[in-house]
Write a protein that holds these residues in place. Structure first.
Motif, PDB file in Angstrom:
ATOM      1  N   MET A 165       2.025  26.156-131.461  1.00 42.75           N
ATOM      2  CA  MET A 165       1.731  24.862-130.866  1.00 42.75           C
ATOM      3  C   MET A 165       0.338  24.875-130.251  1.00 42.75           C
ATOM      4  O   MET A 165      -0.075  25.853-129.659  1.00 42.75           O
ATOM      5  CB  MET A 165       2.723  24.553-129.754  1.00 42.75           C
ATOM      6  CG  MET A 165       4.025  24.023-130.209  1.00 42.75           C
ATOM      7  SD  MET A 165       4.961  23.533-128.747  1.00 42.75           S
ATOM      8  CE  MET A 165       5.881  22.236-129.465  1.00 42.75           C
ATOM      9  N   CYS A 166      -0.337  23.762-130.366  1.00 41.45           N
ATOM     10  CA  CYS A 166      -1.674  23.703-129.778  1.00 41.45           C
ATOM     11  C   CYS A 166      -1.575  23.248-128.322  1.00 41.45           C
ATOM     12  O   CYS A 166      -0.525  22.836-127.836  1.00 41.45           O
ATOM     13  CB  CYS A 166      -2.571  22.783-130.595  1.00 41.45           C
ATOM     14  SG  CYS A 166      -2.154  21.054-130.493  1.00 41.45           S
ATOM     15  N   SER A 167      -2.692  23.316-127.629  1.00 40.31           N
ATOM     16  CA  SER A 167      -2.695  23.003-126.201  1.00 40.31           C
ATOM     17  C   SER A 167      -2.310  21.550-125.931  1.00 40.31           C
ATOM     18  O   SER A 167      -1.656  21.253-124.929  1.00 40.31           O
ATOM     19  CB  SER A 167      -4.071  23.301-125.608  1.00 40.31           C
ATOM     20  OG  SER A 167      -5.050  22.485-126.209  1.00 40.31           O
ATOM     21  N   SER A 168      -2.691  20.640-126.820  1.00 36.14           N
ATOM     22  CA  SER A 168      -2.336  19.235-126.629  1.00 36.14           C
ATOM     23  C   SER A 168      -0.824  19.040-126.656  1.00 36.14           C
ATOM     24  O   SER A 168      -0.271  18.283-125.850  1.00 36.14           O
ATOM     25  CB  SER A 168      -2.994  18.371-127.709  1.00 36.14           C
ATOM     26  OG  SER A 168      -2.616  17.034-127.569  1.00 36.14           O
ATOM     27  N   ASP A 169      -0.159  19.732-127.566  1.00 35.74           N
ATOM     28  CA  ASP A 169       1.301  19.613-127.646  1.00 35.74           C
ATOM     29  C   ASP A 169       1.973  20.185-126.402  1.00 35.74           C
ATOM     30  O   ASP A 169       2.912  19.586-125.867  1.00 35.74           O
ATOM     31  CB  ASP A 169       1.833  20.334-128.892  1.00 35.74           C
ATOM     32  CG  ASP A 169       1.378  19.665-130.173  1.00 35.74           C
ATOM     33  OD1 ASP A 169       1.062  18.464-130.140  1.00 35.74           O
ATOM     34  OD2 ASP A 169       1.336  20.358-131.213  1.00 35.74           O
ATOM     35  N   LEU A 170       1.494  21.336-125.943  1.00 32.66           N
ATOM     36  CA  LEU A 170       2.074  21.940-124.747  1.00 32.66           C
ATOM     37  C   LEU A 170       1.860  21.058-123.519  1.00 32.66           C
ATOM     38  O   LEU A 170       2.780  20.855-122.716  1.00 32.66           O
ATOM     39  CB  LEU A 170       1.483  23.332-124.509  1.00 32.66           C
ATOM     40  CG  LEU A 170       1.866  24.405-125.534  1.00 32.66           C
ATOM     41  CD1 LEU A 170       1.084  25.674-125.272  1.00 32.66           C
ATOM     42  CD2 LEU A 170       3.361  24.659-125.462  1.00 32.66           C
ATOM     43  N   ALA A 201      -9.015  17.775-125.601  1.00 32.05           N
ATOM     44  CA  ALA A 201     -10.264  17.446-126.294  1.00 32.05           C
ATOM     45  C   ALA A 201     -11.479  17.888-125.480  1.00 32.05           C
ATOM     46  O   ALA A 201     -12.436  18.446-126.036  1.00 32.05           O
ATOM     47  CB  ALA A 201     -10.328  15.948-126.569  1.00 32.05           C
ATOM     48  N   VAL A 202     -11.437  17.681-124.169  1.00 32.84           N
ATOM     49  CA  VAL A 202     -12.558  18.087-123.311  1.00 32.84           C
ATOM     50  C   VAL A 202     -12.697  19.602-123.297  1.00 32.84           C
ATOM     51  O   VAL A 202     -13.802  20.142-123.402  1.00 32.84           O
ATOM     52  CB  VAL A 202     -12.382  17.518-121.878  1.00 32.84           C
ATOM     53  CG1 VAL A 202     -13.326  18.185-120.897  1.00 32.84           C
ATOM     54  CG2 VAL A 202     -12.575  16.023-121.887  1.00 32.84           C
ATOM     55  N   ILE A 220       4.437  14.306-120.430  1.00 28.07           N
ATOM     56  CA  ILE A 220       5.119  13.080-120.850  1.00 28.07           C
ATOM     57  C   ILE A 220       6.365  12.793-120.017  1.00 28.07           C
ATOM     58  O   ILE A 220       6.571  11.648-119.607  1.00 28.07           O
ATOM     59  CB  ILE A 220       5.421  13.092-122.355  1.00 28.07           C
ATOM     60  CG1 ILE A 220       4.124  12.916-123.138  1.00 28.07           C
ATOM     61  CG2 ILE A 220       6.409  12.006-122.737  1.00 28.07           C
ATOM     62  CD1 ILE A 220       4.277  13.033-124.632  1.00 28.07           C
ATOM     63  N   PRO A 221       7.213  13.784-119.715  1.00 29.84           N
ATOM     64  CA  PRO A 221       8.392  13.450-118.902  1.00 29.84           C
ATOM     65  C   PRO A 221       8.043  12.876-117.526  1.00 29.84           C
ATOM     66  O   PRO A 221       8.762  12.039-116.997  1.00 29.84           O
ATOM     67  CB  PRO A 221       9.118  14.789-118.758  1.00 29.84           C
ATOM     68  CG  PRO A 221       8.678  15.592-119.917  1.00 29.84           C
ATOM     69  CD  PRO A 221       7.269  15.173-120.187  1.00 29.84           C
ATOM     70  N   ARG A 222       6.941  13.312-116.979  1.00 31.01           N
ATOM     71  CA  ARG A 222       6.576  12.841-115.637  1.00 31.01           C
ATOM     72  C   ARG A 222       5.757  11.554-115.656  1.00 31.01           C
ATOM     73  O   ARG A 222       5.955  10.672-114.837  1.00 31.01           O
ATOM     74  CB  ARG A 222       5.802  13.936-114.916  1.00 31.01           C
ATOM     75  CG  ARG A 222       5.423  13.537-113.523  1.00 31.01           C
ATOM     76  CD  ARG A 222       4.799  14.674-112.774  1.00 31.01           C
ATOM     77  NE  ARG A 222       4.308  14.188-111.504  1.00 31.01           N
ATOM     78  CZ  ARG A 222       4.640  14.682-110.353  1.00 31.01           C
ATOM     79  NH1 ARG A 222       5.462  15.693-110.295  1.00 31.01           N
ATOM     80  NH2 ARG A 222       4.140  14.194-109.243  1.00 31.01           N
ATOM     81  N   PHE A 223       4.797  11.438-116.627  1.00 34.55           N
ATOM     82  CA  PHE A 223       3.867  10.314-116.619  1.00 34.55           C
ATOM     83  C   PHE A 223       4.012   9.363-117.794  1.00 34.55           C
ATOM     84  O   PHE A 223       3.296   8.368-117.871  1.00 34.55           O
ATOM     85  CB  PHE A 223       2.425  10.831-116.581  1.00 34.55           C
ATOM     86  CG  PHE A 223       2.098  11.628-115.362  1.00 34.55           C
ATOM     87  CD1 PHE A 223       1.973  11.021-114.132  1.00 34.55           C
ATOM     88  CD2 PHE A 223       1.918  13.001-115.444  1.00 34.55           C
ATOM     89  CE1 PHE A 223       1.669  11.758-113.000  1.00 34.55           C
ATOM     90  CE2 PHE A 223       1.616  13.744-114.323  1.00 34.55           C
ATOM     91  CZ  PHE A 223       1.496  13.124-113.096  1.00 34.55           C
ATOM     92  N   ALA A 245       0.741  11.518-122.146  1.00 34.20           N
ATOM     93  CA  ALA A 245       0.302  11.875-123.498  1.00 34.20           C
ATOM     94  C   ALA A 245      -1.207  11.687-123.639  1.00 34.20           C
ATOM     95  O   ALA A 245      -1.904  12.519-124.223  1.00 34.20           O
ATOM     96  CB  ALA A 245       1.051  11.037-124.526  1.00 34.20           C
ATOM     97  N   ALA A 246      -1.710  10.587-123.072  1.00 35.47           N
ATOM     98  CA  ALA A 246      -3.150  10.334-123.127  1.00 35.47           C
ATOM     99  C   ALA A 246      -3.916  11.391-122.338  1.00 35.47           C
ATOM    100  O   ALA A 246      -4.955  11.889-122.796  1.00 35.47           O
ATOM    101  CB  ALA A 246      -3.450   8.944-122.583  1.00 35.47           C
ATOM    102  N   LEU A 247      -3.414  11.756-121.174  1.00 29.76           N
ATOM    103  CA  LEU A 247      -4.068  12.770-120.355  1.00 29.76           C
ATOM    104  C   LEU A 247      -4.053  14.134-121.046  1.00 29.76           C
ATOM    105  O   LEU A 247      -5.047  14.863-121.010  1.00 29.76           O
ATOM    106  CB  LEU A 247      -3.388  12.862-118.991  1.00 29.76           C
ATOM    107  CG  LEU A 247      -4.008  13.806-117.977  1.00 29.76           C
ATOM    108  CD1 LEU A 247      -5.439  13.396-117.658  1.00 29.76           C
ATOM    109  CD2 LEU A 247      -3.182  13.834-116.708  1.00 29.76           C
ATOM    110  N   ALA A 248      -2.942  14.465-121.698  1.00 31.84           N
ATOM    111  CA  ALA A 248      -2.859  15.734-122.425  1.00 31.84           C
ATOM    112  C   ALA A 248      -3.867  15.771-123.569  1.00 31.84           C
ATOM    113  O   ALA A 248      -4.551  16.779-123.776  1.00 31.84           O
ATOM    114  CB  ALA A 248      -1.443  15.936-122.961  1.00 31.84           C
TER     115      ALA A 248
END
Length: 135
Positions: A1-6, A28-29, A12-15, A20-23
């Motif tokens: 799994m890549c860092s975005s998925d982790l 990406a940054v 996602i459960p919290r926000f 998902a957008a923040l992840a």
């Protein structure tokens, strides 16, 4: 799994969708600045600091905009498109003000002020160079 998925699994459960957008943004940054930019600078024999130095004032001027947007969101619930547009315009105005104070150099300010004074004096003199009201 890549860092975005982790990060998505964690955020996602919290926000929700914002998580998902923040992840995605975070991964990406990290990828761009942490890996690609570092390797490119090393390959081109350029200091990373010399690349980031011009960007730093712009990033610093983003902070007041983010705080203003957060404050607006907490104090003024978005219940229509008009409210959202007004909030964006207000936060954008805070960015322009802070960028004007942080990013624009003194010589650029002097040039802008000189042009504004010339524009104001040309309007005061009227279209043919005569003072308004002395025709």
């Amino acid at each position: 799994m890549c860092s975005s998925d982790l990060l998505s699994l964690a955020l996602i459960p919290r926000f929700g969708l914002a998580g998902a957008a923040l992840a995605t943004l975070t991964s990406a940054v990290v990828m761009e600045f942490g890996i690609v930019l570092t390797r490119t600078c090393r390959h081109q024999s350029v200091s990373l600091l010399s690349v980031l130095r011009p960007i730093l004032p712009v990033v610093v001027s983003l902070a007041p905009m983010v705080f203003a947007a957060q404050w607006l969101q907490s104090e003024w619930a978005v219940d229509s498109l008009l409210v959202l547009i007004v909030q964006c315009l207000l936060a954008g105005s805070v960015y322009l003000l802070s960028a004007g104070l942080v990013v624009i150099r003194r010589d650029e300010w002097r040039l802008v002020m000189k042009k504004l004074r010339a524009l104001r004096s040309s309007k005061a003199n009227g279209p043919l160079g005569t003072a308004v009201g002395q025709e």
